[in-house]
Design a protein around this motif. Structure first.
Motif, PDB file in Angstrom:
ATOM      1  N   LEU A  69      29.445 -16.075 -53.570  1.00 40.22           N
ATOM      2  CA  LEU A  69      30.356 -16.176 -53.733  1.00 40.22           C
ATOM      3  C   LEU A  69      31.791 -15.366 -54.601  1.00 40.22           C
ATOM      4  O   LEU A  69      32.566 -14.498 -53.527  1.00 40.22           O
ATOM      5  CB  LEU A  69      31.019 -17.817 -53.037  1.00 40.22           C
ATOM      6  N   SER A  70      31.397 -15.573 -55.496  1.00 45.86           N
ATOM      7  CA  SER A  70      31.873 -14.954 -56.208  1.00 45.86           C
ATOM      8  C   SER A  70      31.984 -13.069 -57.053  1.00 45.86           C
ATOM      9  O   SER A  70      32.699 -12.623 -57.308  1.00 45.86           O
ATOM     10  CB  SER A  70      31.470 -15.128 -57.750  1.00 45.86           C
ATOM     11  N   GLU A  71      30.629 -12.887 -56.482  1.00 45.79           N
ATOM     12  CA  GLU A  71      30.598 -11.428 -56.130  1.00 45.79           C
ATOM     13  C   GLU A  71      31.246 -10.856 -54.886  1.00 45.79           C
ATOM     14  O   GLU A  71      30.921  -9.605 -55.537  1.00 45.79           O
ATOM     15  CB  GLU A  71      28.754 -11.710 -56.191  1.00 45.79           C
ATOM     16  N   ALA A  81      33.910  -7.369 -55.051  1.00 44.30           N
ATOM     17  CA  ALA A  81      33.937  -6.760 -54.723  1.00 44.30           C
ATOM     18  C   ALA A  81      35.010  -6.552 -53.348  1.00 44.30           C
ATOM     19  O   ALA A  81      35.211  -4.781 -53.382  1.00 44.30           O
ATOM     20  CB  ALA A  81      32.276  -6.812 -53.733  1.00 44.30           C
ATOM     21  N   LYS A  82      35.321  -7.750 -52.853  1.00 41.96           N
ATOM     22  CA  LYS A  82      36.157  -7.739 -51.705  1.00 41.96           C
ATOM     23  C   LYS A  82      37.732  -7.160 -52.608  1.00 41.96           C
ATOM     24  O   LYS A  82      38.615  -6.785 -51.873  1.00 41.96           O
ATOM     25  CB  LYS A  82      36.384  -8.383 -51.092  1.00 41.96           C
ATOM     26  N   MET A  83      37.978  -7.599 -53.386  1.00 42.00           N
ATOM     27  CA  MET A  83      39.575  -7.985 -54.285  1.00 42.00           C
ATOM     28  C   MET A  83      39.466  -6.763 -55.559  1.00 42.00           C
ATOM     29  O   MET A  83      40.229  -6.535 -55.645  1.00 42.00           O
ATOM     30  CB  MET A  83      39.983  -8.988 -54.212  1.00 42.00           C
ATOM     31  N   ASN A  84      38.413  -5.860 -55.698  1.00 43.26           N
ATOM     32  CA  ASN A  84      37.961  -5.661 -57.327  1.00 43.26           C
ATOM     33  C   ASN A  84      38.543  -6.233 -58.147  1.00 43.26           C
ATOM     34  O   ASN A  84      39.166  -5.773 -59.048  1.00 43.26           O
ATOM     35  CB  ASN A  84      38.380  -4.511 -56.619  1.00 43.26           C
ATOM     36  N   LEU A 104      14.386  -7.737 -46.507  1.00 43.17           N
ATOM     37  CA  LEU A 104      14.116  -7.396 -47.425  1.00 43.17           C
ATOM     38  C   LEU A 104      13.541  -5.753 -47.016  1.00 43.17           C
ATOM     39  O   LEU A 104      13.028  -5.073 -47.667  1.00 43.17           O
ATOM     40  CB  LEU A 104      13.115  -8.445 -48.412  1.00 43.17           C
ATOM     41  N   ASP A 105      12.853  -6.164 -45.770  1.00 45.35           N
ATOM     42  CA  ASP A 105      11.857  -4.834 -45.122  1.00 45.35           C
ATOM     43  C   ASP A 105      13.657  -3.144 -45.569  1.00 45.35           C
ATOM     44  O   ASP A 105      13.293  -2.044 -45.545  1.00 45.35           O
ATOM     45  CB  ASP A 105      11.132  -4.996 -44.173  1.00 45.35           C
ATOM     46  N   ARG A 106      14.268  -4.263 -44.589  1.00 43.32           N
ATOM     47  CA  ARG A 106      15.403  -3.308 -44.470  1.00 43.32           C
ATOM     48  C   ARG A 106      16.354  -3.160 -46.135  1.00 43.32           C
ATOM     49  O   ARG A 106      16.392  -1.314 -46.187  1.00 43.32           O
ATOM     50  CB  ARG A 106      16.929  -3.715 -43.632  1.00 43.32           C
ATOM     51  N   VAL A 107      15.816  -3.680 -46.952  1.00 36.69           N
ATOM     52  CA  VAL A 107      17.129  -3.720 -48.453  1.00 36.69           C
ATOM     53  C   VAL A 107      16.185  -2.578 -48.807  1.00 36.69           C
ATOM     54  O   VAL A 107      16.708  -1.258 -49.490  1.00 36.69           O
ATOM     55  CB  VAL A 107      16.809  -5.018 -49.313  1.00 36.69           C
ATOM     56  N   TYR A 108      15.110  -2.744 -48.730  1.00 31.77           N
ATOM     57  CA  TYR A 108      13.957  -1.357 -49.426  1.00 31.77           C
ATOM     58  C   TYR A 108      13.651  -0.503 -48.742  1.00 31.77           C
ATOM     59  O   TYR A 108      13.564   0.953 -49.575  1.00 31.77           O
ATOM     60  CB  TYR A 108      12.328  -2.238 -48.921  1.00 31.77           C
ATOM     61  N   SER A 109      13.813  -0.172 -47.620  1.00 32.16           N
ATOM     62  CA  SER A 109      13.441   1.315 -47.082  1.00 32.16           C
ATOM     63  C   SER A 109      15.051   1.456 -46.917  1.00 32.16           C
ATOM     64  O   SER A 109      14.968   2.764 -46.763  1.00 32.16           O
ATOM     65  CB  SER A 109      13.129   0.967 -45.600  1.00 32.16           C
ATOM     66  N   GLU A 110      15.751   0.889 -46.618  1.00 34.19           N
ATOM     67  CA  GLU A 110      17.484   1.657 -46.977  1.00 34.19           C
ATOM     68  C   GLU A 110      18.283   2.228 -48.352  1.00 34.19           C
ATOM     69  O   GLU A 110      19.135   2.321 -48.198  1.00 34.19           O
ATOM     70  CB  GLU A 110      18.586   0.943 -45.440  1.00 34.19           C
ATOM     71  N   ARG A 111      17.567   1.116 -48.685  1.00 29.19           N
ATOM     72  CA  ARG A 111      18.351   1.037 -50.393  1.00 29.19           C
ATOM     73  C   ARG A 111      19.347   0.089 -50.517  1.00 29.19           C
ATOM     74  O   ARG A 111      20.391   1.533 -51.010  1.00 29.19           O
ATOM     75  CB  ARG A 111      18.049   2.254 -51.163  1.00 29.19           C
ATOM     76  N   ILE A 112      19.571  -0.891 -49.611  1.00 24.89           N
ATOM     77  CA  ILE A 112      20.905  -1.484 -49.872  1.00 24.89           C
ATOM     78  C   ILE A 112      21.078  -2.105 -50.936  1.00 24.89           C
ATOM     79  O   ILE A 112      19.802  -3.035 -51.696  1.00 24.89           O
ATOM     80  CB  ILE A 112      20.414  -1.939 -48.589  1.00 24.89           C
ATOM     81  N   LYS A 113      22.398  -2.216 -51.347  1.00 24.29           N
ATOM     82  CA  LYS A 113      22.771  -2.638 -52.761  1.00 24.29           C
ATOM     83  C   LYS A 113      23.469  -3.411 -53.039  1.00 24.29           C
ATOM     84  O   LYS A 113      23.440  -4.103 -53.611  1.00 24.29           O
ATOM     85  CB  LYS A 113      23.043  -1.325 -53.319  1.00 24.29           C
ATOM     86  N   SER A 114      23.879  -3.733 -51.311  1.00 30.45           N
ATOM     87  CA  SER A 114      25.414  -5.054 -51.361  1.00 30.45           C
ATOM     88  C   SER A 114      24.837  -5.684 -49.922  1.00 30.45           C
ATOM     89  O   SER A 114      24.174  -5.027 -48.823  1.00 30.45           O
ATOM     90  CB  SER A 114      26.433  -4.218 -51.505  1.00 30.45           C
ATOM     91  N   TYR A 115      25.504  -6.711 -49.886  1.00 31.60           N
ATOM     92  CA  TYR A 115      25.455  -7.671 -48.361  1.00 31.60           C
ATOM     93  C   TYR A 115      26.600  -6.677 -47.379  1.00 31.60           C
ATOM     94  O   TYR A 115      25.714  -6.379 -45.826  1.00 31.60           O
ATOM     95  CB  TYR A 115      26.013  -8.551 -49.226  1.00 31.60           C
ATOM     96  N   ASP A 116      27.299  -5.559 -47.494  1.00 36.98           N
ATOM     97  CA  ASP A 116      28.159  -5.215 -47.302  1.00 36.98           C
ATOM     98  C   ASP A 116      27.359  -3.915 -46.183  1.00 36.98           C
ATOM     99  O   ASP A 116      26.957  -3.228 -44.801  1.00 36.98           O
ATOM    100  CB  ASP A 116      29.202  -4.518 -47.656  1.00 36.98           C
ATOM    101  N   GLU A 117      26.636  -3.412 -47.044  1.00 36.06           N
ATOM    102  CA  GLU A 117      25.606  -2.410 -46.831  1.00 36.06           C
ATOM    103  C   GLU A 117      24.490  -2.831 -46.009  1.00 36.06           C
ATOM    104  O   GLU A 117      24.081  -2.142 -44.251  1.00 36.06           O
ATOM    105  CB  GLU A 117      25.290  -1.353 -47.933  1.00 36.06           C
ATOM    106  N   PHE A 118      24.342  -4.415 -45.588  1.00 38.81           N
ATOM    107  CA  PHE A 118      23.545  -4.400 -44.482  1.00 38.81           C
ATOM    108  C   PHE A 118      24.371  -4.933 -43.277  1.00 38.81           C
ATOM    109  O   PHE A 118      23.284  -4.774 -42.265  1.00 38.81           O
ATOM    110  CB  PHE A 118      22.407  -5.954 -45.380  1.00 38.81           C
TER     111      PHE A 118
END
Length: 352
Positions: free
Chosen positions: A287-289, A293-296, A61-75
């Motif tokens: 799983l659905s998300e 996201a991967k298959m658009n 959560l600290d990294r999600v907040y600090s880097e404004r991460i919005k998805s699992y990919d970005e993390f």
């Protein structure tokens, strides 16, 4: 802290708990497999688990907040790189599909016992009910988990304390079917935290809208881990009194209650349904998300397809999944836990 901060802290903490407190946890099967079988070591393992859950929750959560991460990919990918990230992503999606199918199957089994409706129809009903929640996206999942998680925690704590107080083991027969996940309570606890981190990481990287301040990201993870520690300790303490008597049941807690107090056993059946439901919808959403996201592809279309595929997959066993597949995913998830903690320590040292 302002009122909004406290509310968001509890929302995030309960969402964190909802990804961990599934049917395996509430039934006592996970507690038996990963803690109670180690006798006194199980209590130390529960404490270690709580500390690790708090640290990992805080780190994510600290990294999600600090880097404004919005998805699992970005993390995931900046932390692991493309190749290892793809491998971990496949492991995550495979684990989530297993959890979703087994939880829907479990819901179908309990619904069949309560209503007498044929099992296959109960599975279809369970899949549809899960789909309705999954279709609401992350806000709906947060709302459901924020509402159900307190009932789960209170119910599990109450039942655990009741079992400790009454602890009438005379109605149980000895069982020799004692198989440990590992030979070491420390490693068993690590595996437990590891496979739970696979799913909780996906979920926690989606909660940026609720991380309005740094305090929310800090205390959301710590509080969630602390409450998980308390529930593991109480349930393990309760089951410890009955070990190794008749704990090879698919649902040890329910088995104990039905032998001691039929009314409380029926009430706990409802708690198990809630636990299965929260576990199913959190894994189903994640799983659905990911696939969408991967298959658009439209998220809701993916959710419908996934819940439809769960129906024929629901023949998988419940206790066999926990005893066999969960440790496997625990080993696979150890690398994810290691990287998260290493990245967190590295980040803190750099800032210092």
């Amino acid at each position: 802290m302002i009122k909004g901060e406290i509310s968001n802290i509890f929302k995030v903490a309960f969402l964190y708990m909802a990804t961990v407190i599934g049917a395996g946890f509430a039934s006592g099967q996970e507690i038996i497999q990963f803690f109670s079988k180690y006798y006194n070591g199980g209590f130390y393992g529960a404490l270690l688990t709580g500390v690790l859950f708090s640290i990992i929750g805080y780190a994510i959560l600290d990294r999600v907040y600090s880097e404004r991460i919005k998805s699992y990919d970005e993390f995931l990918f900046p932390m692991m790189g493309y190749f290892l990230g793809r491998i971990m992503e496949f492991i995550v999606m495979l684990f989530m599909s297993c959890v979703l199918s087994v939880m829907v199957a479990g819901l179908g089994s309990i619904l069949m016992e309560l209503t007498g409706i044929e099992y296959r129809y109960c599975v279809v009903i369970s899949a549809i009910v899960c789909l309705l929640a999954i279709m609401t996206n992350i806000k709906g999942i947060v709302a459901v988990s924020s509402f159900l998680s307190p009932f789960l925690v209170v119910g599990i704590l109450f039942v655990g304390i009741y079992m400790i107080v009454t602890k009438d083991t005379s109605v149980f027969s000895l069982s020799n079917k004692v198989v440990r996940v590992t030979n070491n309570w420390v490693f068993s606890s690590l595996l437990y935290v590891s496979y739970n981190t696979i799913l909780s990481t996906v979920m926690l990287t989606s909660v940026l809208p609720y991380l309005k301040t740094k305090r929310v990201s800090t205390w959301g993870g710590i509080l969630g881990g602390g409450m998980l520690c308390l529930t593991v300790l109480i349930l393990n303490f309760a089951l410890y009194f009955f070990y190794p008597k008749s704990i090879t049941s698919e649902m040890p807690v329910l088995s104990i209650l039905q032998n001691n107090n039929q009314l409380l056993g029926n009430i706990y059946s409802v708690i198990l349904i809630l636990a299965m439901y929260t576990s199913a919808i959190t894994s189903g959403y994640c799983l659905s998300e990911r696939i969408a996201a991967k298959m658009n592809i439209n998220y809701r279309i993916v959710a419908v397809v996934m819940c439809a595929l769960v129906i024929p997959m629901s023949s998988m066993g419940f206790s066999s999944l926990i005893a066999t597949l969960y440790p496997v995913f625990g080993y696979l998830g150890l690398f994810l836990v290691f990287v998260i903690l290493l990245q967190f320590i590295k980040c803190k040292l750099t800032k210092a």
